[in-house]
Design a protein around this motif. Structure first.
Motif, mmCIF file in Angstrom:
data_model
loop_
_atom_site.group_PDB
_atom_site.id
_atom_site.type_symbol
_atom_site.label_atom_id
_atom_site.label_comp_id
_atom_site.label_asym_id
_atom_site.label_seq_id
_atom_site.Cartn_x
_atom_site.Cartn_y
_atom_site.Cartn_z
ATOM 1 N N ARG A 328 0.819 -1.213 0.000
ATOM 2 C CA ARG A 328 0.000 0.000 0.000
ATOM 3 C C ARG A 328 0.857 1.270 0.000
ATOM 4 O O ARG A 328 0.553 2.253 -0.682
ATOM 5 N N ALA A 329 1.932 1.248 0.761
ATOM 6 C CA ALA A 329 2.789 2.439 0.813
ATOM 7 C C ALA A 329 3.441 2.696 -0.554
ATOM 8 O O ALA A 329 3.482 3.833 -1.036
ATOM 9 N N TYR A 330 3.918 1.629 -1.197
ATOM 10 C CA TYR A 330 4.586 1.810 -2.503
ATOM 11 C C TYR A 330 3.597 2.216 -3.598
ATOM 12 O O TYR A 330 3.980 2.885 -4.561
ATOM 13 N N ALA A 331 2.329 1.802 -3.461
ATOM 14 C CA ALA A 331 1.326 2.264 -4.430
ATOM 15 C C ALA A 331 1.182 3.781 -4.307
ATOM 16 O O ALA A 331 1.091 4.500 -5.312
ATOM 17 N N ASP A 332 1.215 4.288 -3.077
ATOM 18 C CA ASP A 332 1.146 5.743 -2.880
ATOM 19 C C ASP A 332 2.380 6.436 -3.439
ATOM 20 O O ASP A 332 2.312 7.532 -3.995
ATOM 21 N N ARG A 333 3.535 5.789 -3.254
ATOM 22 C CA ARG A 333 4.783 6.376 -3.766
ATOM 23 C C ARG A 333 4.671 6.671 -5.260
ATOM 24 O O ARG A 333 5.094 7.718 -5.747
ATOM 25 N N ALA A 334 4.094 5.709 -5.988
ATOM 26 C CA ALA A 334 4.049 5.817 -7.445
ATOM 27 C C ALA A 334 3.213 7.008 -7.917
ATOM 28 O O ALA A 334 3.415 7.528 -9.013
ATOM 29 N N VAL A 335 2.271 7.426 -7.093
ATOM 30 C CA VAL A 335 1.350 8.462 -7.550
ATOM 31 C C VAL A 335 1.560 9.808 -6.850
ATOM 32 O O VAL A 335 1.493 10.867 -7.472
ATOM 33 N N HIS A 336 1.818 9.759 -5.562
ATOM 34 C CA HIS A 336 1.732 11.001 -4.780
ATOM 35 C C HIS A 336 3.060 11.653 -4.425
ATOM 36 O O HIS A 336 3.074 12.675 -3.733
ATOM 37 N N MET A 337 4.191 11.051 -4.813
ATOM 38 C CA MET A 337 5.456 11.608 -4.313
ATOM 39 C C MET A 337 6.385 12.104 -5.423
ATOM 40 O O MET A 337 6.502 11.472 -6.474
ATOM 41 N N GLY A 338 7.026 13.229 -5.153
ATOM 42 C CA GLY A 338 7.961 13.843 -6.084
ATOM 43 C C GLY A 338 8.665 14.993 -5.374
ATOM 44 O O GLY A 338 8.564 15.133 -4.141
ATOM 45 N N ASP A 339 9.346 15.817 -6.135
ATOM 46 C CA ASP A 339 10.047 16.972 -5.556
ATOM 47 C C ASP A 339 9.001 17.981 -5.055
ATOM 48 O O ASP A 339 8.205 18.493 -5.852
ATOM 49 N N PRO A 340 9.001 18.292 -3.760
ATOM 50 C CA PRO A 340 7.961 19.170 -3.194
ATOM 51 C C PRO A 340 8.026 20.595 -3.750
ATOM 52 O O PRO A 340 7.060 21.348 -3.633
ATOM 53 N N ASP A 341 9.148 20.970 -4.365
ATOM 54 C CA ASP A 341 9.226 22.309 -4.945
ATOM 55 C C ASP A 341 8.525 22.378 -6.304
ATOM 56 O O ASP A 341 8.366 23.455 -6.872
ATOM 57 N N PHE A 342 8.140 21.221 -6.823
ATOM 58 C CA PHE A 342 7.470 21.181 -8.135
ATOM 59 C C PHE A 342 6.105 20.506 -8.068
ATOM 60 O O PHE A 342 5.297 20.637 -8.961
ATOM 61 N N TYR A 343 5.899 19.731 -7.007
ATOM 62 C CA TYR A 343 4.660 18.966 -6.917
ATOM 63 C C TYR A 343 4.212 18.980 -5.463
ATOM 64 O O TYR A 343 5.020 18.742 -4.563
ATOM 65 N N ASP A 344 2.939 19.255 -5.262
ATOM 66 C CA ASP A 344 2.438 19.381 -3.904
ATOM 67 C C ASP A 344 2.234 17.987 -3.290
ATOM 68 O O ASP A 344 1.190 17.374 -3.479
ATOM 69 N N VAL A 345 3.237 17.492 -2.598
ATOM 70 C CA VAL A 345 3.137 16.143 -2.009
ATOM 71 C C VAL A 345 2.232 16.218 -0.767
ATOM 72 O O VAL A 345 2.506 17.004 0.143
ATOM 73 N N PRO A 346 1.161 15.437 -0.731
ATOM 74 C CA PRO A 346 0.223 15.537 0.392
ATOM 75 C C PRO A 346 0.729 14.824 1.649
ATOM 76 O O PRO A 346 0.141 13.853 2.125
ATOM 77 N N VAL A 347 1.823 15.330 2.190
ATOM 78 C CA VAL A 347 2.520 14.639 3.278
ATOM 79 C C VAL A 347 1.596 14.398 4.472
ATOM 80 O O VAL A 347 1.545 13.292 5.028
ATOM 81 N N LYS A 348 0.870 15.442 4.860
ATOM 82 C CA LYS A 348 0.024 15.340 6.059
ATOM 83 C C LYS A 348 -0.979 14.214 5.924
ATOM 84 O O LYS A 348 -1.158 13.396 6.826
ATOM 85 N N THR A 349 -1.650 14.181 4.768
ATOM 86 C CA THR A 349 -2.658 13.145 4.562
ATOM 87 C C THR A 349 -2.019 11.767 4.517
ATOM 88 O O THR A 349 -2.496 10.822 5.161
ATOM 89 N N LEU A 350 -0.936 11.668 3.762
ATOM 90 C CA LEU A 350 -0.287 10.359 3.609
ATOM 91 C C LEU A 350 0.135 9.778 4.957
ATOM 92 O O LEU A 350 0.233 8.569 5.122
ATOM 93 N N MET A 351 0.422 10.673 5.905
ATOM 94 C CA MET A 351 0.917 10.214 7.202
ATOM 95 C C MET A 351 -0.182 10.182 8.264
ATOM 96 O O MET A 351 0.089 9.853 9.426
#
Ligand code: DON
Length: 573
Positions: A328-351
């Motif tokens: 489940r964590a790696y499925a999220d990695r594939a979609v929701h994670m990237g460089d935070p200066d270019f993409y709004d990573v939803p850290v709060k929700t993910l955690m």
């Protein structure tokens, strides 16, 4: 003739310093001897500890602390030494992450991940039919991102105590006068020979007329000269002037993109670490552009409500639960994670607890989940790397993972400058859904953009117990990094293992796609059989990671352990 003695240590025993754990591996004023050194797998030190991928690098770090440096000084000197004695992953042409905790409790994260050159673009690795040309993102000049390591070292210097010229001198000596190769190192250079020839435009120190053998001395004069320019001029000694020019000329000869402006504009960035509690201990790890901190946070929080300790180490119940958390964590990695200066990573929700509970709501003990069904959560808001773990006498903790990405990176040695460039561009998602060299898939969040940092899995991590230093841990291993760190933490916190067992017991890995479980040799065969009956598929593979760990014991001593899977070695006093 120089007498070369290289003591190699079999699986965790201490050979020359035999018997029990070593207490001191650096004597006052005792110089590091690059022609005669031992691999030492563990030690219990009371003042200063280093665990890294190479005995000489660990010795350099410990010696720097013996001379009055702190853990940050040691981290700088050890990384520079690794750039010389461990060219497969140690580097000045790559990047990394440093996670630190000062003795006063202050946390810091230094991001010196490589960045895409200004001339890079989203489709740069696609051919005219839209197919990804993996060879271009993985080998040679076009594979390299702008190197971050030297900027990272100077960002770390703020927290160090000794003058930089002193910290880089051991690396200069090792490059100039050489050091002896172990059998593994000789074999690895021989195996890469044809790639060095193919992807470098000038002769380099790694290729000689005949094959390397254990006991040969590797001398790197051009690298020594590059290190001296950094010693003299600081970061501009790398990003500008003669070295900068050599990088750009190498790019021009081989069709790469990095320009003088790219080099001048590169900066290391400070990132607030990811922090969370797990069963009463406080875990600190790295934030995006690494996925590592979020992944271990998600996996640990997903399993926290289960009585993992009572299931037992590598029991069917424990492994199944952990695989499903990994999926489940790696499925999220594939979609929701990237460089935070270019993409709004939803850290709060993910955690968040609520989100993670929901992610596990379709978990069925005794039944394999399916990655085709279990996708990334919906969120409504916008093999070679190397790790070093250090603690000093004041209690400063430093956890660094640094890399060229693949072994020897792009295999392009900068002509005249003697160092390898990374092939980190492959960590971007070249095309949605197409796996990179670690089988990781990605999409928009990790698409290529000029100046953007590619998503990483590197997971330098600290654990605090009762708000005091407890564990420093991390590992190489591409996408297997977060699962290795996850298992080391569970082994220590849930299964109460020694640091040695926590990292050296056989591991397993699931990363959502492909939907199978990779296992190391020695994985519990009974558990495997039972999980197969539930529908899990297994692939046995070579080693997973090379973890370096320090665990503070009840008596204040530091159990310092280097992974058995390579030439990794500890030093301290
Ligand atoms: O940043 C990352 O996730 C990868 N470039 C790390 C590569 C790695 O660990 C290779 N080591 N075996």
């Amino acid at each position: 003739m120089r007498k070369v003695v290289l003591f190699l240590c079999a699986s965790g025993s201490l050979l020359t310093l035999c018997g029990q754990s070593v207490r001191s591996i650096v004597g006052p004023g005792k110089p590091v001897n690059p022609y005669h050194y031992s691999i030492v797998k563990k030690g219990e030190f009371s003042t200063a500890s280093v665990s890294s991928a190479h005995p000489l690098a660990s010795l350099v770090g410990a010696t720097i602390m013996k001379r009055g440096g702190n853990a940050f000084d040691a981290a700088i000197a050890t990384q520079l030494a690794l750039a010389v004695v461990y060219p497969g992953a140690g580097n000045i042409g790559g990047g990394g992450f440093l996670l630190g905790r000062k003795a006063n409790g202050e946390l810091l994260g230094i991001d010196y991940r490589e960045a895409a050159p200004e001339k890079a673009n989203r489709d740069m690795y696609l051919d005219k039919n839209g197919n990804v040309q993996l060879n271009l993102s993985q080998n040679g000049h076009l594979a390299s991102g702008i190197p971050g390591t030297v900027a990272g070292l100077f960002a770390t210097l703020t927290y160090a105590r000794l003058p930089f010229p002193q910290l880089i001198q051991p690396a200069i000596d090792l490059a100039e006068k050489g050091f002896v190769l172990s059998e593994k190192e000789a074999a690895s250079l021989n195996a890469t020979r044809s790639s060095f020839l193919k992807y470098s435009t000038r002769p380099c120190a790694f290729v000689k007329a005949t094959n390397w053998k254990a006991g040969d001395t590797l001398i790197q004069k051009e690298l020594a000269a590059t290190l001296k320019r950094i010693q003299e001029k600081g970061a501009p000694g790398f990003y500008e002037g003669e070295t900068g020019k050599m990088i750009v000329e190498e790019m021009q000869r081989g069709g790469g993109l990095i320009s003088m402006e790219d080099l001048k504009d590169y900066t290391a960035k400070l990132r607030n670490p990811i922090e969370f509690d797990y069963r009463g201990d406080h875990i600190v790890s790295f934030a995006p552009p690494s996925s590592g901190g979020i992944l271990i946070g998600q996996m640990l929080k997903m399993i926290e409500k289960y009585p993992v300790s009572s299931y037992g180490f590598q029991s069917t119940q424990a492994v199944q639960l952990m695989i499903e958390a990994e999926r489940r964590a790696y499925a999220d990695r594939a979609v929701h994670m990237g460089d935070p200066d270019f993409y709004d990573v939803p850290v709060k929700t993910l955690m968040s607890e609520e989100y993670l509970q929901k992610r596990m709501s379709d978990y069925h003990p005794e039944k394999a989940g399916q990655s085709a069904v279990i996708k990334a959560g919906l969120i409504k808001e916008s093999e070679e790397t190397t790790h070093l773990s250090i603690i000093d006498g004041e209690g400063n903790m430093v956890s660094v993972t640094t890399t060229l990405n693949g072994g020897y990176g792009s295999r392009t040695v900068v002509g005249g400058a003697g160092f390898l460039l990374n092939n980190e561009m492959d960590d971007f998602s070249a095309k949605p859904g197409i796996p990179n060299m670690y089988g990781a898939v990605g999409g928009e969040a990790n698409a290529i953009q000029p100046g953007k940092r590619m998503l990483s899995s590197m997971t330098p991590t600290l654990i605090l117990r009762n708000n005091k230093p407890f564990v420093v841990v991390g590992t190489p291993g591409g996408t297997t990094i977060p699962t290795s760190v996850f298992q080391a933490i569970v082994n220590i916190i849930d299964f109460h293992m020694s640091a040695d067992d926590a990292i050296n017991k056989p591991k397993f890995h699931h990363q959502w796609l492909p939907d199978n479980v990779m296992i190391e040799k020695g994985f519990n065969p009974e558990t495997k059989k039972q999980l197969q009956a539930m529908g899990y598929q297994f692939t046995e593979r070579g080693s997973i990671g090379r973890t370096e760990i320090i665990r503070v014991l009840g008596n204040g001593k530091r159990e310092t352990v280097a992974d058995n899977r390579g030439d990794d070695s500890v030093a301290g006093f």
